[in-house]
Design a protein around this motif. Structure first.
Motif, PDB file in Angstrom:
ATOM      1  N   PRO A  74       8.298   9.077  -4.806  1.00 19.96           N
ATOM      2  CA  PRO A  74       7.103   9.643  -5.271  1.00 19.96           C
ATOM      3  C   PRO A  74       5.836   8.203  -5.314  1.00 19.96           C
ATOM      4  CG  PRO A  74       8.678  10.349  -6.851  1.00 19.96           C
ATOM      5  CD  PRO A  74       9.419   9.332  -5.770  1.00 19.96           C
ATOM      6  N   VAL A  75       6.360   7.159  -5.710  1.00 20.27           N
ATOM      7  CA  VAL A  75       5.406   6.097  -5.643  1.00 20.27           C
ATOM      8  C   VAL A  75       4.923   5.638  -4.317  1.00 20.27           C
ATOM      9  CG1 VAL A  75       5.249   3.372  -6.149  1.00 20.27           C
ATOM     10  CG2 VAL A  75       6.116   4.940  -7.876  1.00 20.27           C
ATOM     11  N   GLU A  76       5.870   5.541  -3.449  1.00 21.26           N
ATOM     12  CA  GLU A  76       5.364   5.463  -1.866  1.00 21.26           C
ATOM     13  C   GLU A  76       4.386   6.484  -1.342  1.00 21.26           C
ATOM     14  OE1 GLU A  76       9.365   3.087  -0.162  1.00 21.26           O
ATOM     15  OE2 GLU A  76       9.234   5.046  -0.073  1.00 21.26           O
ATOM     16  N   LEU A  77       4.395   7.774  -1.864  1.00 26.86           N
ATOM     17  CA  LEU A  77       3.901   8.803  -1.422  1.00 26.86           C
ATOM     18  C   LEU A  77       2.377   8.705  -1.985  1.00 26.86           C
ATOM     19  CD1 LEU A  77       6.241  11.955  -1.659  1.00 26.86           C
ATOM     20  CD2 LEU A  77       5.530  11.001   0.396  1.00 26.86           C
ATOM     21  N   LEU A  78       2.252   8.453  -3.108  1.00 29.96           N
ATOM     22  CA  LEU A  78       1.179   8.274  -3.757  1.00 29.96           C
ATOM     23  C   LEU A  78       0.128   6.921  -3.232  1.00 29.96           C
ATOM     24  CD1 LEU A  78       1.646   8.710  -7.531  1.00 29.96           C
ATOM     25  CD2 LEU A  78       1.132  10.461  -5.870  1.00 29.96           C
ATOM     26  N   GLU A  81      -1.251   8.280   0.362  1.00 34.31           N
ATOM     27  CA  GLU A  81      -2.300   8.907   0.417  1.00 34.31           C
ATOM     28  C   GLU A  81      -3.584   8.193  -0.174  1.00 34.31           C
ATOM     29  OE1 GLU A  81      -4.392  12.059   0.778  1.00 34.31           O
ATOM     30  OE2 GLU A  81      -2.429  11.776   1.409  1.00 34.31           O
ATOM     31  N   GLN A  82      -3.404   7.090  -1.209  1.00 34.63           N
ATOM     32  CA  GLN A  82      -4.389   6.434  -1.548  1.00 34.63           C
ATOM     33  C   GLN A  82      -4.928   5.413  -0.322  1.00 34.63           C
ATOM     34  OE1 GLN A  82      -4.091   2.842  -3.990  1.00 34.63           O
ATOM     35  NE2 GLN A  82      -5.672   3.630  -5.383  1.00 34.63           N
ATOM     36  N   VAL A  83      -3.953   5.005   0.571  1.00 34.05           N
ATOM     37  CA  VAL A  83      -4.659   4.288   1.695  1.00 34.05           C
ATOM     38  C   VAL A  83      -5.138   4.977   2.598  1.00 34.05           C
ATOM     39  CG1 VAL A  83      -3.533   3.035   3.529  1.00 34.05           C
ATOM     40  CG2 VAL A  83      -2.831   2.421   1.012  1.00 34.05           C
ATOM     41  N   GLY A 119      -0.313   1.043   9.004  1.00 35.25           N
ATOM     42  CA  GLY A 119      -0.126  -0.232   8.485  1.00 35.25           C
ATOM     43  C   GLY A 119       0.634  -0.258   7.356  1.00 35.25           C
ATOM     44  N   LEU A 120       0.570   0.292   6.189  1.00 30.96           N
ATOM     45  CA  LEU A 120       1.392   0.529   5.138  1.00 30.96           C
ATOM     46  C   LEU A 120       2.874   1.094   5.460  1.00 30.96           C
ATOM     47  CD1 LEU A 120       1.633   0.579   1.942  1.00 30.96           C
ATOM     48  CD2 LEU A 120       0.573   3.012   1.933  1.00 30.96           C
ATOM     49  N   LEU A 121       2.945   2.118   6.348  1.00 33.14           N
ATOM     50  CA  LEU A 121       4.234   2.721   6.381  1.00 33.14           C
ATOM     51  C   LEU A 121       5.096   1.480   7.269  1.00 33.14           C
ATOM     52  CD1 LEU A 121       3.546   6.148   8.374  1.00 33.14           C
ATOM     53  CD2 LEU A 121       4.332   5.547   6.009  1.00 33.14           C
ATOM     54  N   LEU A 124       6.090  -0.790   4.388  1.00 31.91           N
ATOM     55  CA  LEU A 124       6.907  -0.420   3.609  1.00 31.91           C
ATOM     56  C   LEU A 124       8.398  -0.346   4.001  1.00 31.91           C
ATOM     57  CD1 LEU A 124       5.376   3.264   2.309  1.00 31.91           C
ATOM     58  CD2 LEU A 124       5.693   0.879   0.914  1.00 31.91           C
ATOM     59  N   ASP A 125       8.375  -0.273   5.399  1.00 33.87           N
ATOM     60  CA  ASP A 125       9.848  -0.424   6.228  1.00 33.87           C
ATOM     61  C   ASP A 125      10.113  -1.776   6.688  1.00 33.87           C
ATOM     62  OD1 ASP A 125      10.118   1.995   5.512  1.00 33.87           O
ATOM     63  OD2 ASP A 125       9.758   3.044   7.396  1.00 33.87           O
ATOM     64  N   GLY A 126       9.163  -2.643   6.175  1.00 33.37           N
ATOM     65  CA  GLY A 126       9.504  -4.308   6.782  1.00 33.37           C
ATOM     66  C   GLY A 126       9.361  -4.395   8.310  1.00 33.37           C
TER      67      GLY A 126
END
Length: 148
Positions: A74-78, A81-83, A119-121, A124-126
């Protein structure tokens, strides 16, 4: 470059949504997270405001239980969306005071949002940012300098 399954699936869904004009920042089913989650809107119940990073009670319960939605917490999804919203030119969570782009479905605006999300994805996955083209320009500059 090696990527993760969730990264590949998310980028594929976002690419298809962009190409098929099924991407809209203000619609919970057609935004970045909505598309990653197969055009479902259940994720909007994780927070009280679209674009907020603050989990509500339901979101906190899912986060604490270790729940994942198509691989994302859930934190990653938020965060995703914010980015996306910020990349599209929104000033923050969607509300009456939020600055919004004049035409939120303009391809240039959506592309900027998607670049930010990819970029965020990667982060998140290094994974090294696949959207980073600065190396290309550095290489060309170095090559030209040698010729001089």
């Amino acid at each position: 470059m090696q990527t993760t399954k969730r990264f590949d699936e998310a980028v594929t869904k976002l690419y298809e949504a962009f190409q098929n004009n099924h991407l809209h920042p203000e619609c919970c089913k057609s935004c970045a997270v909505g598309n990653i989650l197969d055009n479902q809107e259940y994720w909007k119940h994780l927070s009280d405001t679209h674009g907020s990073l603050k989990l509500n009670y339901v979101g906190t319960v899912h986060q604490n239980l270790g729940r994942r939605f198509n691989g994302y917490t859930p934190v990653e999804l938020l965060k995703i969306e914010q980015v996306f919203l910020l990349g599209c030119g929104y000033s923050g969570p969607l509300n009456q005071q939020c600055i919004k782009p004049e035409n939120p479905t303009d391809k240039d605006i959506l592309f900027n949002g998607l670049c930010a999300v990819v970029g965020l994805l990667c982060e998140l996955d290094g994974i090294k940012n696949v959207m980073d083209y600065s190396k290309l320009f550095q290489y060309k500059l170095q090559k030209e300098e040698v010729k001089l």
